[in-house]
Design an enzyme around this catalytic site. Structure first.
Site, short mmCIF file in Angstrom:
data_model
loop_
_atom_site.label_atom_id
_atom_site.label_comp_id
_atom_site.label_asym_id
_atom_site.label_seq_id
_atom_site.Cartn_x
_atom_site.Cartn_y
_atom_site.Cartn_z
N THR A 44 8.00 -3.32 12.26
CA THR A 44 9.32 -4.79 11.78
C THR A 44 8.74 -4.31 10.56
OG1 THR A 44 7.99 -6.95 12.09
CG2 THR A 44 9.82 -5.87 13.42
N GLY A 98 7.66 7.81 5.82
CA GLY A 98 8.76 9.01 6.20
C GLY A 98 9.07 8.28 7.62
N LYS A 138 -2.53 -1.53 1.13
CA LYS A 138 -3.43 0.29 2.29
C LYS A 138 -4.75 0.03 1.67
CE LYS A 138 0.59 2.28 2.35
NZ LYS A 138 1.60 3.34 1.66
N LYS A 161 2.04 -3.33 8.09
CA LYS A 161 0.92 -3.52 7.26
C LYS A 161 -0.13 -5.14 6.99
CE LYS A 161 2.25 0.03 3.81
NZ LYS A 161 3.53 -0.09 4.67
#
Lengths: 192, 315
Positions: B77, B299, B205, B106
């Protein structure tokens, strides 16, 4: 081309007690053109705690007295430098010039924003004053005119080990004048 | 393995569509409006045909997917900040049932890493999240192979949108606004590009990397990161950099000491100056010097390969 020689001084890179660290110095000597003279001149440097960075042996040039000039770059804590020069003189080496600090690191930064109308010369002066750096190259681009957003590329020559300090000065100044700094990667990243 | 896929965007859809090729079975798929679950395997193609036509993969309640039969819950999600809900709650529900969790989201690992690891400790299930950093690039598995204590720092280009914009600005000498419009036309940038161009995505990240590298000694969240974006880097700055053999890239740095993201000067032909939407991560290792891993950082199918690699590791 200077020949590099490592004398492996124990103190190289160590911080001295007062936290001022290691500095680079250029010492100009003149030597009699006889075998062993160069080695004899270099011994006192290592013995006094200096780290030899490079030797430029100008064979073919002669000093007014007919001797060979040699330029030696060394690193040492500032409080050792006078001892090194004294040791050289004690060993009978003729020291022509000593104590000119050499900038041994270079760092390039970009600044963007209202660089010119926030007093560029003041900015450059403060960078030089606060961090023992010297502005060796400056390129400006103001496509929108000098009272709009401009960019500058500044190359700084920095004393050995003071790059972070120089960058920190630039950062503080940029915050104050609302400029954007684009720094290189310094800790392990490619900076070439 | 039996997989339940929560989230039916580009990544969730690709995971569901590719699962069969990897030898797994999809037993549930949910989007925000509905779900479909079948212990004998969901007809994935039919579910997404239904979503394309009617807006949802099925009539069941999305929570039915959480309660369905599965070995691994794939959480795909949208990433949310702060409490990282609903993603975090989904992961918790699966772990409390002693199931494995594979995250593409994340939020839970960037914002609530300690909480998630605590749930994992009390569960028979494991949590893996390769897809959260660098899309298809095997960054976290490489760190796991080396051992987090054997990797001292990570840095790199972790946002394809920002990198596309900076590399186009440098190549064409055009300003940010023009390149952004072009990137939006091409579908490289979102209508609201803030998450990418302000550095938030790259920072998340890097926060995840810092959490992994500190291996429980410290916990980071987005609030701990120093983040600058690319909006105020003018074209003239890129031109000045180019005159000097350099360029500007949005570089994220992560170590057990912290996280920093911002535009940085790098050599124009250097390893970090990747062009277009390509991502690269450099790891500094204790015994093997520098390691570069590069590839597609975003992607659907690309990110799905990372999810499915994690599923494979859990078998």
């Amino acid at each position: 081309m200077p020949g590099d020689a490592e004398a492996g001084g124990d103190e190289a890179g160590d911080e001295v007690a007062d936290g001022s660290g290691v500095r680079s110095y250029t010492v100009r000597l003149e030597l009699v053109d006889e075998p062993g003279e160069l080695l004899r001149a270099l011994e006192p440097i290592a013995e006094s705690g200096g780290n030899l960075l490079s030797i430029f042996h100008e064979r073919g040039n002669l000093t007014p007295r007919g001797h060979i000039p040699v330029e030696v770059d060394i690193e040492c804590p500032p409080d050792r430098f006078d001892d090194i020069v004294a040791a050289l003189r004690d060993a009978g080496v003729n020291v022509i010039q000593a104590g000119a600090e050499r900038y041994s690191e270079e760092v390039t930064v970009l600044l963007a924003g209202h660089i010119i109308d926030t007093d560029l010369s003041d900015s450059l002066n403060r960078i030089e004053e606060c961090s023992g750096a010297s502005v060796v190259d400056l390129s400006l681009s103001s496509p929108e005119g000098t009272d709009d957003v401009s960019s500058a590329r500044i190359r700084l020559a920095v004393e050995s080990g003071r790059t972070d300090e120089a960058l920190s000065t630039v950062r503080t100044l940029a915050d104050e004048k609302d400029l954007r700094v684009v720094e290189p990667l310094t800790n392990g990243g490619e900076t070439a | 393995m039996k997989i339940a896929v929560l989230g039916a965007g580009a990544v969730g859809r690709s995971v569901a569509e590719l699962a069969g090729e990897y030898g797994h079975e999809v037993t549930a798929v949910a989007d925000s409006r509905g779900a479909v679950a079948d212990a004998d395997g969901v007809d994935v193609a039919a579910a997404f045909d239904r979503k394309d036509e009617a807006g949802s993969v099925g009539d069941a309640d999305p929570d039915d997917a959480l309660a369905a039969e599965y070995d691994v819950l794939v959480e795909a999600t949208p990433t949310t900040l702060g409490d990282a809900e609903p993603g975090f709650g989904h992961a918790r529900a699966a772990l409390e049932r002693d199931r494995h969790v594979v995250l593409a989201n994340k939020g839970p690992v960037a914002e609530r890493y300690g909480d998630l690891r605590a749930l994992e400790r009390d569960s028979a299930g494991d949590v893996l999240f390769e897809a959260t950093v660098g899309g298809a690039i095997p960054v976290l598995s490489t760190i796991a192979d080396f051992g987090p204590s054997k990797v001292t720092a990570a840095r790199g280009v972790l946002n394809g949108t920002a990198n596309f914009i900076l590399s186009r600005m440098a190549a064409e000498g055009i300003d940010y606004e023009h390149v952004l419009a072009e990137a939006q036309d091409l579908g490289v940038a979102e209508a609201d590009p803030a998450f990418d161009v302000d550095g938030t995505d790259a920072a998340l990240k890097c926060v995840i990397l810092a959490n992994v590298l500190s291996d429980g000694d410290a916990e980071f969240s987005l609030d701990d990161a120093e983040v600058d974006g690319i909006r105020d880097v003018p074209g003239s700055a890129l031109e000045l950099a180019a005159e000097d053999g350099r360029t500007v890239r949005l570089i994220g740095e992560a170590s057990p000491d912290g996280v920093r993201v911002g535009p940085r000067l790098v050599p124009a032909n250097g390893t970090l100056a990747v062009t277009g939407t390509r991502n690269i991560v450099q790891l500094e290792t204790r015994h093997a010097g520098r390691l570069n891993v590069s590839g597609r950082g975003a992607g659907g199918p690309e990110t799905a390969t990372a999810v499915l690699a994690d599923v494979g590791r859990l078998e």
